[in-house]
Design a protein around this motif. Structure first.
Motif, short mmCIF file in Angstrom:
data_model
loop_
_atom_site.label_atom_id
_atom_site.label_comp_id
_atom_site.label_asym_id
_atom_site.label_seq_id
_atom_site.Cartn_x
_atom_site.Cartn_y
_atom_site.Cartn_z
N ALA A 18 0.83 -1.21 0.00
CA ALA A 18 0.00 0.00 0.00
C ALA A 18 0.87 1.26 0.00
CB ALA A 18 -0.94 0.00 1.20
N ILE A 19 1.96 1.23 0.75
CA ILE A 19 2.86 2.39 0.79
C ILE A 19 3.52 2.60 -0.57
CG2 ILE A 19 5.05 3.22 1.75
CD1 ILE A 19 4.13 1.93 4.46
N VAL A 20 3.97 1.52 -1.19
CA VAL A 20 4.61 1.63 -2.50
C VAL A 20 3.62 2.15 -3.54
CG1 VAL A 20 5.64 0.29 -4.38
CG2 VAL A 20 6.36 -0.12 -2.03
N VAL A 21 2.42 1.59 -3.56
CA VAL A 21 1.41 2.01 -4.54
C VAL A 21 1.02 3.47 -4.32
CG1 VAL A 21 -0.99 1.62 -5.25
CG2 VAL A 21 0.54 -0.32 -4.95
N SER A 22 0.88 3.87 -3.06
CA SER A 22 0.53 5.26 -2.76
C SER A 22 1.66 6.20 -3.16
CB SER A 22 0.21 5.41 -1.28
OG SER A 22 -0.91 4.61 -0.94
N SER A 23 2.89 5.78 -2.95
CA SER A 23 4.04 6.59 -3.38
C SER A 23 4.05 6.76 -4.89
CB SER A 23 5.34 5.94 -2.92
OG SER A 23 5.40 5.85 -1.53
N ALA A 24 3.69 5.70 -5.60
CA ALA A 24 3.63 5.77 -7.06
C ALA A 24 2.55 6.75 -7.50
CB ALA A 24 3.38 4.39 -7.64
N ALA A 25 1.50 6.90 -6.70
CA ALA A 25 0.44 7.85 -7.04
C ALA A 25 0.96 9.28 -7.04
CB ALA A 25 -0.73 7.70 -6.07
N ILE A 26 1.88 9.59 -6.13
CA ILE A 26 2.47 10.94 -6.10
C ILE A 26 3.27 11.19 -7.37
CG2 ILE A 26 4.18 12.40 -4.94
CD1 ILE A 26 3.29 11.18 -2.30
N ILE A 27 4.04 10.20 -7.79
CA ILE A 27 4.91 10.35 -8.96
C ILE A 27 4.10 10.42 -10.24
CG2 ILE A 27 6.74 9.25 -10.30
CD1 ILE A 27 7.68 8.02 -7.58
N THR A 28 3.12 9.55 -10.36
CA THR A 28 2.37 9.45 -11.62
C THR A 28 1.15 10.36 -11.67
OG1 THR A 28 0.96 7.65 -10.81
CG2 THR A 28 3.05 7.04 -11.91
N GLY A 29 0.62 10.75 -10.53
CA GLY A 29 -0.58 11.55 -10.50
C GLY A 29 -1.84 10.74 -10.78
N VAL A 30 -1.74 9.42 -10.78
CA VAL A 30 -2.88 8.55 -11.03
C VAL A 30 -3.61 8.32 -9.71
CG1 VAL A 30 -3.62 6.29 -11.85
CG2 VAL A 30 -1.72 7.47 -12.99
N ALA A 31 -4.82 8.84 -9.61
CA ALA A 31 -5.59 8.75 -8.37
C ALA A 31 -5.95 7.31 -8.03
CB ALA A 31 -6.86 9.59 -8.48
N LEU A 39 -4.17 4.74 -8.11
CA LEU A 39 -3.10 4.15 -7.28
C LEU A 39 -3.28 4.53 -5.81
CD1 LEU A 39 -0.01 4.60 -9.63
CD2 LEU A 39 -1.22 2.47 -9.08
N ALA A 40 -3.63 5.77 -5.56
CA ALA A 40 -3.85 6.21 -4.18
C ALA A 40 -5.03 5.46 -3.57
CB ALA A 40 -4.09 7.71 -4.13
N TRP A 41 -6.10 5.30 -4.33
CA TRP A 41 -7.27 4.57 -3.84
C TRP A 41 -6.93 3.09 -3.62
CZ3 TRP A 41 -10.86 6.79 -1.38
CH2 TRP A 41 -11.22 8.10 -1.69
N THR A 42 -6.07 2.55 -4.44
CA THR A 42 -5.60 1.17 -4.22
C THR A 42 -4.84 1.08 -2.90
OG1 THR A 42 -5.48 0.79 -6.60
CG2 THR A 42 -4.24 -0.73 -5.20
N GLY A 43 -4.01 2.09 -2.63
CA GLY A 43 -3.30 2.15 -1.34
C GLY A 43 -4.26 2.21 -0.17
N VAL A 44 -5.32 3.01 -0.32
CA VAL A 44 -6.34 3.11 0.74
C VAL A 44 -7.00 1.75 0.95
CG1 VAL A 44 -8.60 4.09 1.32
CG2 VAL A 44 -6.81 5.56 0.40
N GLY A 45 -7.36 1.08 -0.15
CA GLY A 45 -8.01 -0.23 -0.05
C GLY A 45 -7.12 -1.27 0.61
N LEU A 46 -5.85 -1.31 0.19
CA LEU A 46 -4.91 -2.27 0.79
C LEU A 46 -4.68 -1.96 2.27
CD1 LEU A 46 -2.32 -2.62 -2.10
CD2 LEU A 46 -3.92 -4.37 -1.30
#
Length: 193
Positions: free
Chosen positions: A152-165, A167-174
């Motif tokens: 979840a931390i890795v996916v959420s970090s990727a959301a910052i870099i890519t701007g793909v929301a 990924l952040a929601w996937t981090g929240v779900g995980l």
């Protein structure tokens, strides 16, 4: 002078505001990960301690069994000797020894006052094994929780870099799944798997 439009994400929110929210999410996930690691380590240590306790109790049980068998064999042999003895003083001495050994054998079998008879040792060893199994199940769940939170931390970090929301929601779900499994690990460690 031309004004510069702020960067926006897929959901038309300014990038810095979204990045702050994702950073907060990552902080919360890291906190949950720390709790998960602590819980897992405690469960692992408890499982190890209970395994050692169970092993010690089974070893004590074996020692009582060996002692009892040795005394039973000696008492049986002495009863043969008693049958052949004619001197009343010798017979009395042999009978007294046999009775003492039989009392010790009975004490080895059950000794409720010290909780160290074979019957009591079986109960104590099985109880320690049950506690070990619960702690082991708890540790297994915490391992999964830690993995989920790290992803979840890795996916959420990727959301910052890519701007793909997404990924952040996937981090929240995980993270939510990890939190739910952490609660299960504490309140019902043998549930699920």
């Amino acid at each position: 002078m031309a004004s510069v439009a702020p960067d926006v994400t897929e959901d038309n929110q300014p990038t810095s505001k979204v990045n702050k929210r994702i950073a907060l999410l990552i902080g919360i996930l890291a906190l949950l990960l720390a709790f998960s690691e602590i819980g897992g380590k405690n469960a692992e240590q408890d499982a190890l301690a209970k395994n050692i306790e169970a092993s010690n109790l089974w070893a004590f049980f074996q020692a009582k069994t060996i002692r009892g068998t040795t005394l039973r064999t000696a008492a049986d042999a002495m009863e043969v000797e008693l049958a052949g003895a004619t001197d009343p003083a010798v017979r009395e001495r042999l009978q007294k020894r046999i009775d003492g050994w039989k009392a010790t054998i009975a004490r080895y079998e059950s000794e409720p006052e010290t909780n160290e008879g074979r019957k009591e040792l079986i109960v104590r060893a099985k109880a320690a094994e049950a506690k070990r199994d619960i702690s082991s199940a708890r540790d297994d769940k915490y391992d999964i929780v830690s993995g989920l939170l790290q992803i979840a931390i890795v996916v959420s970090s990727a959301a910052i870099i890519t701007g793909v929301a997404l990924l952040a929601w996937t981090g929240v779900g995980l993270g939510a799944l990890g939190l739910a499994l952490m609660i299960i690990a504490e309140v019902a460690p043998t549930a699920l798997f």
